[in-house]
Design a protein around this motif. Structure first.
Motif, PDB file in Angstrom:
ATOM      1  N   ALA A  50      -7.665 -26.325  17.383  1.00 35.99           N
ATOM      2  CA  ALA A  50      -6.167 -26.733  16.609  1.00 35.99           C
ATOM      3  C   ALA A  50      -5.187 -26.235  17.516  1.00 35.99           C
ATOM      4  CB  ALA A  50      -6.571 -26.297  15.478  1.00 35.99           C
ATOM      5  N   SER A 109      -9.648 -24.200  13.331  1.00 32.09           N
ATOM      6  CA  SER A 109      -9.347 -24.732  12.044  1.00 32.09           C
ATOM      7  C   SER A 109     -10.690 -25.250  11.394  1.00 32.09           C
ATOM      8  CB  SER A 109      -8.269 -26.120  12.437  1.00 32.09           C
ATOM      9  OG  SER A 109      -8.203 -26.555  10.924  1.00 32.09           O
ATOM     10  N   PHE A 167      -6.730 -28.759   6.023  1.00 28.49           N
ATOM     11  CA  PHE A 167      -7.376 -28.181   7.187  1.00 28.49           C
ATOM     12  C   PHE A 167      -6.742 -26.545   6.873  1.00 28.49           C
ATOM     13  CE2 PHE A 167      -7.917 -32.134   9.212  1.00 28.49           C
ATOM     14  CZ  PHE A 167      -8.723 -31.942   9.875  1.00 28.49           C
ATOM     15  N   VAL A 225      -5.961 -23.572   8.716  1.00 26.73           N
ATOM     16  CA  VAL A 225      -5.668 -23.216  10.103  1.00 26.73           C
ATOM     17  C   VAL A 225      -5.682 -21.751  10.370  1.00 26.73           C
ATOM     18  CG1 VAL A 225      -4.263 -23.519  12.056  1.00 26.73           C
ATOM     19  CG2 VAL A 225      -4.514 -25.263  10.428  1.00 26.73           C
ATOM     20  N   TYR A 268     -12.134 -28.017   8.398  1.00 24.74           N
ATOM     21  CA  TYR A 268     -11.775 -28.761   7.295  1.00 24.74           C
ATOM     22  C   TYR A 268     -12.361 -28.349   5.913  1.00 24.74           C
ATOM     23  CZ  TYR A 268     -10.890 -33.234   4.774  1.00 24.74           C
ATOM     24  OH  TYR A 268     -10.516 -34.360   3.948  1.00 24.74           O
ATOM     25  N   VAL A 274      -1.458 -30.009  11.736  1.00 18.99           N
ATOM     26  CA  VAL A 274      -2.288 -29.540  12.776  1.00 18.99           C
ATOM     27  C   VAL A 274      -2.413 -30.302  13.655  1.00 18.99           C
ATOM     28  CG1 VAL A 274      -4.445 -29.737  11.128  1.00 18.99           C
ATOM     29  CG2 VAL A 274      -4.530 -27.977  12.974  1.00 18.99           C
ATOM     30  N   TYR A 291      -2.632 -33.965   9.579  1.00 18.60           N
ATOM     31  CA  TYR A 291      -3.276 -33.558  11.040  1.00 18.60           C
ATOM     32  C   TYR A 291      -2.726 -34.863  12.029  1.00 18.60           C
ATOM     33  CZ  TYR A 291      -6.873 -37.165  10.460  1.00 18.60           C
ATOM     34  OH  TYR A 291      -7.532 -38.271  10.169  1.00 18.60           O
TER      35      TYR A 291
END
Length: 819
Positions: free
Chosen positions: A767, A773, A742, A744, A775, A703, A680
């Motif tokens: 995101a 998004s 993540f 997405v 986690y 991301v 990220y």
């Protein structure tokens, strides 16, 4: 005998029903056909959203709060066009015959609008006959018929419940009973639930002015201030009831205003688009002076349907007679007429910029011509007062006034005949002037807008002149008949019943001659004009979106094929989606209802939108696109609005223009609807777009987040996640991960979405500027996304509690009345 008594007692109501049914005779004879025009929002928007309501309820037992089909996805309930909780719209959840339901919707609303207007007109002192005439003018005037032609069904609730709101409020003023405050609030809440948001704001402004006006009148007559308290209580009770009862719609609609393209205010130029030009006042006597869309020869500003103010010739004559008795309501509604016209001028009004700059909300509204609703409401009432003057002439002064009016009308007839003769005698000179005006407007910049060659428009000048001659002939005929009728009445050569019948015939014939041609019906096979491309795309059963730069698949076709698009046509667009799309295509940010994609400058941004297919009119040389299919469409033109079809069409407003080849490409680099990345980047929101546009960013590896997170960069490899369930309000995703990463989603971020990872609520990150998004730790995950905004939950609770309180109140009244 009883039947005769019933007919005499209810003759105006029965005649109103007959007139509405006769007016919609095409819908009666062909109930499964759709009221249609090439410009209709009924086809382009409203009908398909009712299908979304129906399909969502039938397939998923959901009231759709989210629309996944246009602009990559956006709120649906919060949108002021969805109107899910407007009671007549609830029928669409249970029945699939959309054309029939819309036909019933139009017929019932026009009758109810006439009936409620009749009640209000009678309540403020008009006779039964004059109230009936006023209601006929109200529902059949040219402005309201344009609502049908343009498919603006969200105007119908305003037509119906605005007069009912005033009727209940007037009952409350005269009786001083709180129950009428509640009834006024209920009626007003139905305007909130069903009508266009801009008209709703205008309604509250008007109701405040009306409240002040009625207080002043009551004080003048009763000469005390006690009544102010009683009327104020009714007024504020109505406002509270209306807000609380409609909270289920109102709160989500207020929430979306923060994210709409208008949230930052509209530029003065955009806000005043749809202004009413002062020279269009001539349409009050000559509705076709600027041509008509029916014959594809309209040559003035758009939108055409907001710039016609025709209420008939004889109603105008009646309105000239309205002020002899000095009725306070007649003068009040005259003032409303003048203010409505004054404000509708918009950019043509040198003072309008003061309203834009200094009056709250004005900078967020557009199309000032919408203010003309109050003209269409007030003028029939003024004409009704004129009819009352005629029917009840009381003195020699009244007769003298009528005689002078007959003389003025005779002079206007002679003047009109002279103008008509001049048009015949000097036709060539007038045609030359028309061509000169046309040439002055036809510039290189307009050529760039894709207009037809100049000669195409020159050939329509003669057609325009015929429209003017036709209007002039009708004006002369109606004026002669009307003046003769007034003269016979003045000379007492006609009985009152025949005089009333003559007024009815003149008003109805005049309005119907103009209005009837705008009511057209077509079968669904014709309305949903299509080519083979939607069928081709629908063979792909995966989750994807498409980009149509060829304009070959309008949204009403896409939704019917269950195809999701990043294009769209809508009055509200999320501002951050508009920013993203504009940057992606290098377009200026402009809060219009469409996004005119012509090319994609930053392809990675397109890939993130899950765009698997791109439709163009030009071959693409990029090796990341594979040509899959091509077809040729016939392009039709209707006043520079393009219609595309694979089959030949026959319609009076469509003209064959050209042929267009469409190419369908598969985008090899599109990202799936749901996927995992391991890394990220945290960046300020103002810099994210530049990162997305840079060549270094890889959406399959990183991301971009907008807030700092204390999570390790795991380097987890890109992996597609399985979408196991997809509906407007709920999405289920399943995935196994070896390392944390993540998830997405190529789904648009909006407050109100919640995520549950294996049943436990998870945080949704904003995101890649516009997406969502979540986690995930390593392991197996079943993630459920649910759209359940707090604004909707609170609004629903308030509405339910208000309904319960109102029900309890009326139940109490009912049982007390029995005792």
């Amino acid at each position: 005998m009883g039947l005769i008594i019933f007919f005499k007692k209810n003759k105006y109501s029965l005649f109103l029903i007959f007139l509405v049914l006769a007016f919609f005779w095409k819908a009666i004879l062909s109930p499964m056909n759709i009221i249609y025009s090439p410009f209709s929002d009924l086809v382009a928007a409203d009908l398909l959203w009712k299908e979304l309501i129906h399909d969502s309820f039938q397939n998923f037992s959901q009231i759709p709060l989210w629309n996944p089909y246009t602009f990559g996805g956006m709120p649906f309930l919060a949108h002021h066009f969805s109107k899910i909780f407007y009671p007549p719209n609830s029928v669409f959840m249970f029945f699939s015959d959309m054309a029939l339901l819309f036909n019933i919707l139009y017929i019932s609303h026009f009758f109810l609008a006439g009936a409620f207007f009749y009640l209000y007109a009678a309540k403020i002192g008009l006779s039964r006959f004059s109230s009936f005439i006023a209601s006929v003018i109200y529902i059949f005037n040219g402005g309201f018929v344009m609502f049908i032609f343009a498919g603006l069904t969200n105007e119908l609730p305003m037509m119906v419940f605005f007069p009912l709101t005033l009727y209940f409020f007037e009952c409350g003023i005269k009786s001083r009973k709180d129950v009428y405050g509640i009834l006024t609030g209920i009626s007003l809440s139905l305007i909130i639930l069903g009508a266009h948001t801009q008209k709703l704001i205008y309604t509250y402004l008007f109701l405040f002015v009306y409240f002040i006006f009625r207080i002043l009148v009551v004080i003048k007559h009763e000469k005390n201030f006690k009544s102010v308290k009683d009327i104020s209580l009714i007024y504020f009770l109505a406002l509270l009831i209306s807000v609380f009862l409609s909270a289920v719609q109102l709160l989500p609609s207020i929430e979306i205003l923060k994210y709409d393209t208008r949230s930052r205010g509209l530029s003065y130029d955009f806000s005043t688009l749809g202004s009413f030009p002062p020279y269009h006042l001539i349409t009050s006597v000559s509705p076709n002076f600027f041509g008509t869309l029916l014959h594809s020869n309209y040559w003035s500003l758009f939108p055409y349907w907001q710039l016609i103010i025709y209420l008939g010739i004889f109603p105008l004559i009646l309105s000239l007679l309205a002020f002899k008795r000095k009725n306070v309501f007649a003068f009040f509604f005259l003032a409303i007429c003048l203010v409505a016209i004054f404000l509708s001028f918009g950019r043509f009004n040198p003072l309008y910029h003061y309203f834009y700059n200094y009056i709250p909300l004005f900078r967020y509204l557009r199309a000032p011509a919408r203010m003309l609703f109050f003209y269409f409401f007030s003028m029939p009432l003024i004409a009704g007062f004129g009819a009352d003057f005629l029917i009840y002439i009381k003195s020699k002064q009244d007769k003298l006034f009528l005689r002078r009016m007959i003389a003025i009308l005779t002079a206007s007839i002679i003047f009109s005949i002279l103008i008509f003769s001049g048009i015949i005698l000097f036709k060539n000179g007038i045609m030359a002037i028309g061509n000169s005006i046309l040439e002055s407007k036809y510039s290189k910049s307009q050529l760039e807008l894709g207009l037809q060659p100049l000669q195409y428009y020159k050939e329509k000048v003669d057609s325009n002149l015929r429209e003017i001659r036709h209007d002039l002939i009708l004006f002369i005929c109606i004026s002669i008949i009307g003046t003769l009728l007034l003269f016979l009445w003045y000379k007492k050569q006609v009985k009152v019943d025949y005089f009333k019948l003559g007024i009815c015939a003149l008003v109805i014939a005049d309005l119907w001659l103009f209005s009837m041609p705008f009511i057209d019906l077509k079968g669904s096979d014709y309305v949903y004009i299509q080519n083979e491309i939607p069928s081709f795309l629908s063979k792909d059963k995966g989750y994807f979106r498409f980009l149509d730069m060829a304009k070959s698949i309008p949204q009403e076709i896409a939704v019917r094929y269950d195809l999701e698009s990043i294009n769209g046509y809508d009055g509200m667009v999320l501002y951050y989606y508009r920013e993203y799309a504009s940057e992606m295509a290098s377009l200026p940010f402009f809060p219009s209802p469409t996004i005119p994609f012509k090319e994609i400058r930053h392809k990675k941004m397109l890939d993130l939108l899950n765009v698997k297919y791109v439709i163009t009119t030009q071959k693409l040389k990029d090796q990341n696109y594979i040509l899959l299919y091509n077809s040729t469409s016939i392009v039709y033109d209707s006043n520079d609005k393009k219609t595309y079809s694979d089959k030949k069409l026959e319609h009076k407003m469509l003209e064959l223009e050209s042929f267009q080849t469409n190419y369908v490409y598969e985008n090899l680099e599109f990202v799936p609807r749901a996927f995992i990345v391991g890394n990220y980047i945290v960046a300020e929101r103002s810099k994210i777009i530049e990162i997305l546009k840079s060549g270094d960013f890889d959406p399959r590896k990183n991301v971009i987040l907008e807030e700092s997170v204390k999570l390790k960069q795991t380097g987890n490899a890109f992996k597609e996640a399985d979408v196991t369930f997809y509906s407007p309000n709920k999405i289920k995703v399943e995935v196994d991960t070896d390392k944390p990463g993540f998830l997405v989603m190529s789904e648009i971020w909006y407050p109100g979405w919640k995520a549950f990872d294996n049943g436990k609520e998870a945080r949704i990150y904003r995101a890649n500027y516009i997406f969502r998004s979540v986690y995930l730790n390593n392991g197996h995950h079943e993630i459920e996304f649910i759209f359940d905004p707090l604004s909707y939950r609170i609004g629903k609770l308030i509405t339910i509690l208000t309904l319960m309180a109102i029900s309890f109140y009326f139940a109490k009244i009912f049982f007390l009345s029995r005792d």
